[in-house]
Design a protein around this motif. Structure first.
Motif, mmCIF file in Angstrom:
data_model
loop_
_atom_site.group_PDB
_atom_site.id
_atom_site.type_symbol
_atom_site.label_atom_id
_atom_site.label_comp_id
_atom_site.label_asym_id
_atom_site.label_seq_id
_atom_site.Cartn_x
_atom_site.Cartn_y
_atom_site.Cartn_z
ATOM 1 N N VAL A 46 1.048 -0.057 -6.725
ATOM 2 C CA VAL A 46 0.187 0.855 -6.060
ATOM 3 C C VAL A 46 -0.687 1.597 -6.563
ATOM 4 O O VAL A 46 -0.454 1.958 -7.966
ATOM 5 N N PRO A 47 -1.839 1.867 -6.114
ATOM 6 C CA PRO A 47 -3.021 2.613 -6.959
ATOM 7 C C PRO A 47 -2.629 4.280 -6.918
ATOM 8 O O PRO A 47 -3.734 4.699 -7.533
ATOM 9 N N MET A 48 -1.431 4.589 -6.656
ATOM 10 C CA MET A 48 -1.396 6.251 -6.607
ATOM 11 C C MET A 48 0.236 6.331 -6.831
ATOM 12 O O MET A 48 1.026 5.215 -6.904
ATOM 13 N N PHE A 49 0.614 7.462 -7.242
ATOM 14 C CA PHE A 49 1.983 7.696 -7.608
ATOM 15 C C PHE A 49 2.666 8.219 -6.320
ATOM 16 O O PHE A 49 2.131 9.180 -5.719
ATOM 17 N N GLU A 50 3.641 7.589 -5.842
ATOM 18 C CA GLU A 50 4.397 8.050 -4.701
ATOM 19 C C GLU A 50 5.821 7.579 -4.793
ATOM 20 O O GLU A 50 5.913 6.356 -4.780
ATOM 21 N N PRO A 51 6.573 8.470 -5.076
ATOM 22 C CA PRO A 51 7.925 8.170 -5.190
ATOM 23 C C PRO A 51 8.563 7.145 -4.132
ATOM 24 O O PRO A 51 8.656 7.484 -3.064
ATOM 25 N N GLY A 52 9.235 5.845 -4.759
ATOM 26 C CA GLY A 52 9.835 5.117 -3.781
ATOM 27 C C GLY A 52 8.875 4.022 -3.062
ATOM 28 O O GLY A 52 9.518 2.951 -2.517
ATOM 29 N N LEU A 53 7.639 4.229 -3.106
ATOM 30 C CA LEU A 53 6.909 3.305 -2.459
ATOM 31 C C LEU A 53 6.752 1.986 -3.236
ATOM 32 O O LEU A 53 6.886 0.896 -2.352
ATOM 33 N N GLU A 54 6.395 1.872 -4.561
ATOM 34 C CA GLU A 54 6.493 0.551 -5.411
ATOM 35 C C GLU A 54 7.705 0.102 -5.311
ATOM 36 O O GLU A 54 7.565 -1.339 -5.027
ATOM 37 N N GLU A 55 8.635 0.423 -5.095
ATOM 38 C CA GLU A 55 10.103 -0.088 -4.818
ATOM 39 C C GLU A 55 10.070 -0.702 -3.431
ATOM 40 O O GLU A 55 10.526 -2.003 -3.191
ATOM 41 N N LEU A 56 9.778 -0.039 -2.537
ATOM 42 C CA LEU A 56 9.415 -0.552 -1.146
ATOM 43 C C LEU A 56 8.923 -1.739 -1.124
ATOM 44 O O LEU A 56 9.021 -2.960 -0.444
ATOM 45 N N LEU A 57 7.588 -1.786 -1.823
ATOM 46 C CA LEU A 57 6.623 -3.010 -1.666
ATOM 47 C C LEU A 57 7.505 -3.911 -2.298
ATOM 48 O O LEU A 57 7.332 -5.354 -1.789
ATOM 49 N N HIS A 58 8.052 -3.966 -3.653
ATOM 50 C CA HIS A 58 8.728 -5.011 -4.276
ATOM 51 C C HIS A 58 9.779 -5.801 -3.229
ATOM 52 O O HIS A 58 9.957 -6.856 -3.472
ATOM 53 N N LYS A 59 10.316 -4.851 -2.454
ATOM 54 C CA LYS A 59 11.317 -5.269 -1.628
ATOM 55 C C LYS A 59 10.970 -6.306 -0.532
ATOM 56 O O LYS A 59 11.329 -6.922 0.095
ATOM 57 N N HIS A 60 9.583 -6.077 -0.178
ATOM 58 C CA HIS A 60 8.951 -6.770 1.149
ATOM 59 C C HIS A 60 7.641 -7.586 0.887
ATOM 60 O O HIS A 60 7.435 -8.309 1.825
ATOM 61 N N VAL A 61 6.747 -7.529 -0.020
ATOM 62 C CA VAL A 61 5.683 -8.296 -0.466
ATOM 63 C C VAL A 61 5.933 -9.685 -0.627
ATOM 64 O O VAL A 61 6.723 -10.162 -1.406
ATOM 65 N N ALA A 62 5.297 -10.541 0.168
ATOM 66 C CA ALA A 62 5.354 -11.888 0.135
ATOM 67 C C ALA A 62 5.131 -12.573 -1.135
ATOM 68 O O ALA A 62 4.283 -12.121 -1.828
ATOM 69 N N GLY A 63 5.952 -13.216 -1.526
ATOM 70 C CA GLY A 63 5.656 -13.990 -2.958
ATOM 71 C C GLY A 63 6.293 -13.424 -4.223
ATOM 72 O O GLY A 63 6.355 -14.002 -5.274
ATOM 73 N N LEU A 64 7.092 -12.287 -3.784
ATOM 74 C CA LEU A 64 7.633 -11.566 -5.112
ATOM 75 C C LEU A 64 9.010 -12.026 -5.145
ATOM 76 O O LEU A 64 9.596 -11.953 -4.118
ATOM 77 N N GLU A 65 9.769 -11.914 -6.237
ATOM 78 C CA GLU A 65 11.021 -12.476 -6.298
ATOM 79 C C GLU A 65 11.904 -11.439 -5.660
ATOM 80 O O GLU A 65 11.936 -10.296 -5.813
#
Length: 446
Positions: A46-65
C-alpha cells in the motif's frame, strides 16, 4: 449469484474499500489510472500507512501465496465496465486552488470514463465526498453517457472512515447511509452490506441530497466540537482555569459526551478542513450562506491554535527563535497514520523554522512524507536523538509511544528541560518530577 464489484480510485478510501469488499466475500476489481499504484497494490503493498490494510490485501490479492484471489487491480475502464455489476467511485475531491469550493474534476472524469463501458444494467455508487446536488447531476450524466441508458443507476453511499481505523470502519461501520432513487438500488446495497447489517450496523436509506449532506454535516459537527473546546482553552488560559478538568466535567453530560473534547493545536488532515470549507462554499451557492457563517469562526479558531503554539514556544525560549534548537515530536495530523496533509504539527514546525529556529522533527510513521513537504527541516530517527540539544520540546501529535517516553532519559540530552504539550495527553506530574518545566494548552502553568 453475488454481484461483482469494481472500485474506481484506489487511494486511501478506494484501496480500503476494495480490500474490505473482498473480505466480505465478493469478487473485486480495483481501478486506478496510475500504473505504479496498480502495480504496488497487485503486489499486496500500500502507498500509505493504514493499520491492517496491507494484511487484508495479502489475504485477498490474486497471485499472492495463500490469498483468496478475490481481488485484482487494473488501469482499464473497459475491463471494469465488463466485469462489474456494482461500481464504487472512490476518487479524491480536493479543495480548489485559491477557493473554498470542492474540485469535482476527478469525480467527473471517473464518471465520464466509466459510463461509456456500461453496456448492461449496473449500479454506480458514489462514495467520494461531494457538494450537495452533485449526485442528481451525475445521475443524469450517467444515463446520458451509458449505452445501458436508464439501466445504469446511481446511488450515493458516503464514507465515514477514520484514518488509523479505516479497515474496522469499513467492515464494522457505526452506520451505513445510502441515497437511492429506487427499491432495486436499495436491495442491491443491502445485499452488499448484509454482513455488517447482520452484525447490527444501522442501515439508513435517504434521497440523494440527504446522503450527501450527512457527510458534510457530520464533519462540520465534529470540527465544531473540537474548536469549541479549543476556544474554552483560550479562556482557561486567560482566567487561570484548567481545560482538561473543564472537558472532564462537560463530558459527563450525556448530551455532550466525552469524545473530541481534548484541547490542543487543532484538527488537520486531508478531509476535515477542506470538507468544512467546501460545505461553506456550497451553502453560498445555494443562497443559504448565513446558515453556515459560524463555520468560518470554527475554521478560524482551529488555525489560531497553531499560531498560539508558536507563540508559546517563542516565549519558552526567551522571546526569539534565532540560535534556539526546537524539537518537535510528531509530524502527522493524527496518530496511527503517515498523513501529513494540513498537519498542525508540521505547520507549527515550519512556522518556527521560518522564524529562525533550528527545528528537528521525529514521527513514528510520517517522516518520509514530512521530508517531501518540508525538506529544509532536520529529521531524526528517534525521539531521543530529536530532542538532543533542544531548548524546548514540543509534543504535537498524540502517538502512544510519546506518552511512554522517559522524561529523565530525555532530560539528560536536552539543553533545557522545557516541554510544551500541544495535545494534552502527557502526564504533567511525571515530567515535572523529572525536573522539566511543563506547560500544556489551556492549563495552569503549575
Amino acid at each position: 449469484m453475488a454481484p461483482k464489484i469494481t472500485v474506481i480510485g484506489t487511494g486511501y478510501l478506494g484501496a480500503t474499500h476494495a480490500a474490505a469488499m473482498a473480505e466480505l466475500g465478493f469478487e473485486v476489481l480495483g481501478l486506478d489510472v496510475v500504473p505504479e499504484k496498480v502495480a504496488m497494490l497487485s503486489e499486496g503493498r500500500v502507498p500509505m500507512f493504514e493499520p491492517g490494510l496491507e494484511e487484508l490485501l495479502h489475504k485477498h490479492v490474486a497471485g499472492l501465496e495463500g490469498s483468496s484471489g478475490r481481488l485484482r487491480f487494473t488501469t482499464s475502464y473497459e475491463e471494469a465496465g465488463e466485469f462489474g455489476d456494482v461500481h464504487f467511485v472512490c476518487v479524491n475531491t480536493p479543495q480548489k486552488h485559491g477557493e473554498y469550493a470542492c474540485d469535482m474534476s476527478y469525480v467527473d472524469t471517473a464518471f465520464a470514463s466509466l459510463a461509456p463501458h456500461l453496456h448492461r444494467p449496473a449500479l454506480v455508487v458514489g462514495k467520494s465526498t461531494v457538494p450537495v446536488g452533485s449526485a442528481e447531476r451525475l445521475a443524469a450524466r450517467l444515463t446520458e453517457l451509458a449505452p445501458a441508458g436508464e439501466g445504469a443507476e446511481l446511488a450515493w453511499n458516503p464514507e465515514f472512515l477514520r484514518e488509523g481505523f479505516a479497515v474496522k470502519d469499513t467492515l464494522h461501520p457505526d452506520r451505513i447511509v445510502v441515497g437511492v432513487a429506487s427499491e432495486q438500488a436499495e436491495k442491491q446495497l443491502r445485499e452488499i452490506y448484509a454482513t455488517p447489517i447482520a452484525e447490527g450496523s444501522p442501515f439508513v436509506v435517504t434521497d440523494y441530497p440527504t446522503a450527501e449532506l450527512v457527510k458534510a454535516s457530520a464533519n462540520s459537527f465534529l470540527a465544531t466540537k473540537i474548536s469549541y473546546i479549543n476556544a474554552m482553552a483560550e479562556i482557561c488560559e486567560a482566567a487561570g482555569g484548567d481545560v482538561v478538568k473543564l472537558a472532564e466535567a462537560l463530558g459527563h453530560d450525556d448530551r455532550i459526551g466525552k469524545k473530541f473534547l481534548r484541547a490542543g493545536i487543532g484538527f488537520g488532515g486531508g478531509c476535515l478542513p477542506k470538507d468544512l470549507r467546501a460545505f461553506m462554499a456550497r451553502a453560498g451557492e445555494l443562497g443559504v450562506d448565513q446558515a453556515l457563517t459560524f463555520l468560518r469562526e470554527i475554521d478560524s479558531i482551529n488555525m489560531r491554535r497553531r499560531g498560539h503554539m508558536v507563540e508559546l514556544a517563542r516565549e519558552a525560549v526567551g522571546g526569539g527563535f534565532l540560535g534556539k534548537r526546537v524539537s518537535v515530536l510528531g509530524a502527522t495530523f493524527k496518530p496511527d497514520s503517515d498523513d501529513v496533509r494540513d498537519s498542525p504539527a508540521l505547520n507549527v514546525a515550519g512556522q518556527i523554522h521560518l522564524q529562525g529556529g533550528q527545528v528537528t522533527v521525529f514521527d513514528p510513521k510520517g517522516m518520509d512524507n514530512a521530508r517531501r513537504v518540508f525538506p529544509t527541516l532536520r529529521y531524526e530517527d528517534s525521539a531521543l536523538e530529536a530532542v538532543r540539544g533542544a531548548h524546548v520540546v514540543l509534543h504535537l501529535t498524540e502517538w502512544g509511544e510519546f506518552r511512554e517516553l522517559d522524561p529523565a532519559e530525555l532530560g539528560e540530552v536536552v539543553a533545557e528541560r522545557r516541554i510544551l504539550d500541544g495535545r494534552n495527553t502527557l502526564d504533567a506530574d511525571r515530567w515535572r518530577e523529572a525536573g522539566w518545566t511543563f506547560r500544556a494548552m489551556g492549563r495552569p502553568r503549575a
